[in-house]
Write a protein that holds these residues in place. Sequence first.
Motif, PDB file in Angstrom:
ATOM      1  N   TRP A 145      -7.267  -1.317   1.876  1.00  0.00           N
ATOM      2  CA  TRP A 145      -6.006  -2.075   1.831  1.00  0.00           C
ATOM      3  C   TRP A 145      -5.681  -2.489   0.397  1.00  0.00           C
ATOM      4  N   SER A 149      -2.560  -1.234  -1.869  1.00  0.00           N
ATOM      5  CA  SER A 149      -1.612  -2.270  -2.296  1.00  0.00           C
ATOM      6  C   SER A 149      -1.585  -2.451  -3.807  1.00  0.00           C
ATOM      7  N   THR A 233       2.894   3.050   1.520  1.00  0.00           N
ATOM      8  CA  THR A 233       2.209   1.943   0.855  1.00  0.00           C
ATOM      9  C   THR A 233       2.705   1.836  -0.591  1.00  0.00           C
ATOM     10  N   GLY A 265      -1.759  -1.435   4.341  1.00  0.00           N
ATOM     11  CA  GLY A 265      -0.917  -1.776   3.204  1.00  0.00           C
ATOM     12  C   GLY A 265       0.496  -1.234   3.300  1.00  0.00           C
ATOM     13  N   THR A 267       4.359  -0.834   4.186  1.00  0.00           N
ATOM     14  CA  THR A 267       5.421  -1.833   4.276  1.00  0.00           C
ATOM     15  C   THR A 267       6.776  -1.148   4.402  1.00  0.00           C
TER      16      THR A 267
END
Length: 312
Positions: A145, A149, A233, A265, A267
């Motif tokens: 993650w 990110s 991500t 991660g 979005t």
Amino acid sequence: DAVEGLDPEQSAAVLAPRGPVCVLAGAGTGKTRTITRRIAHLVADGHVKPSQVLAVTFTARAAGEMRERLRVLGIRGQSSDGQVQARTFHAAAMRQLKYFWPQVVGNTDWRLLDRKFGVVGQAASAAGVSTSTDSVRDLAGEIEWAKASLIAPEDYPAAAARLHRDTPTDADRVAAVYEGYEELKNRDPDAVLLDFDDLLLHTAAALENSPSVAQEFRERYRCFVVDEYQDVTPLQQRVLDAWLGDRDDLTVVGDANQTIYSFTGATPRFLLDFSRRFPEATVVRLERDYRSTPEVVGLANKVIGAANPAAG
């Protein structure tokens, strides 16, 4: 005919001018048909050569379906000999990294670390953290993650606090395991170990930091298509930005309500901000559900509304 059998919204997406295009497509609305027809249209009209198109998605199965549809349309979907590439993000990055690695790194080889459990376990042991199966698995997921990110080990504690992460153990100890994991991967003097996130990081860095690599890549690829864009991500967006450079020949397809990889991660903000980034973008909504009957959709909406009155 690129729009034969398509509804008006699908046709509008297929025939949109070359440049930034955002297709907002719910489940069952024919998004794969639409984007493969768009690729075929751009090729048939001479806007782009097949070899200049790179289409990416998130699973090997979805990439395979895209290739098959392109084949049926007469636009072969595999990568060799001047044809359209349809791959996952990681497969595309791996292919590019293998080609460019000697130019940007030199004689040091690299090997793919396809299973990080053992290395994370070593790092956890060195940091005094539990090495139980569950603990190492959770730590490996947290490292994935963080890398997806774009959060470095030294920045992890502050980021975890800011985002209210439910961390596997104390954030400082997670950061220590993360840092140790990265050090262990680089310990072999003969070959660097790269995990799947590293494939993306090194590909982006090669394009960002080497003008010759960027020039060669951007002369090869002119048109980009991203499926399931709601699941991108920050790291994948960085790669996409590096691919694009200052160009805008990009078609994205997604549905903000279908984000399923947020734990890694992913979005939907890149999808939601697309029109802000590209004010001149063509935006098309596909809303006709060809997968479910109106009765099924209506019943599903009632169930959702009963479970969550605010949604109704």
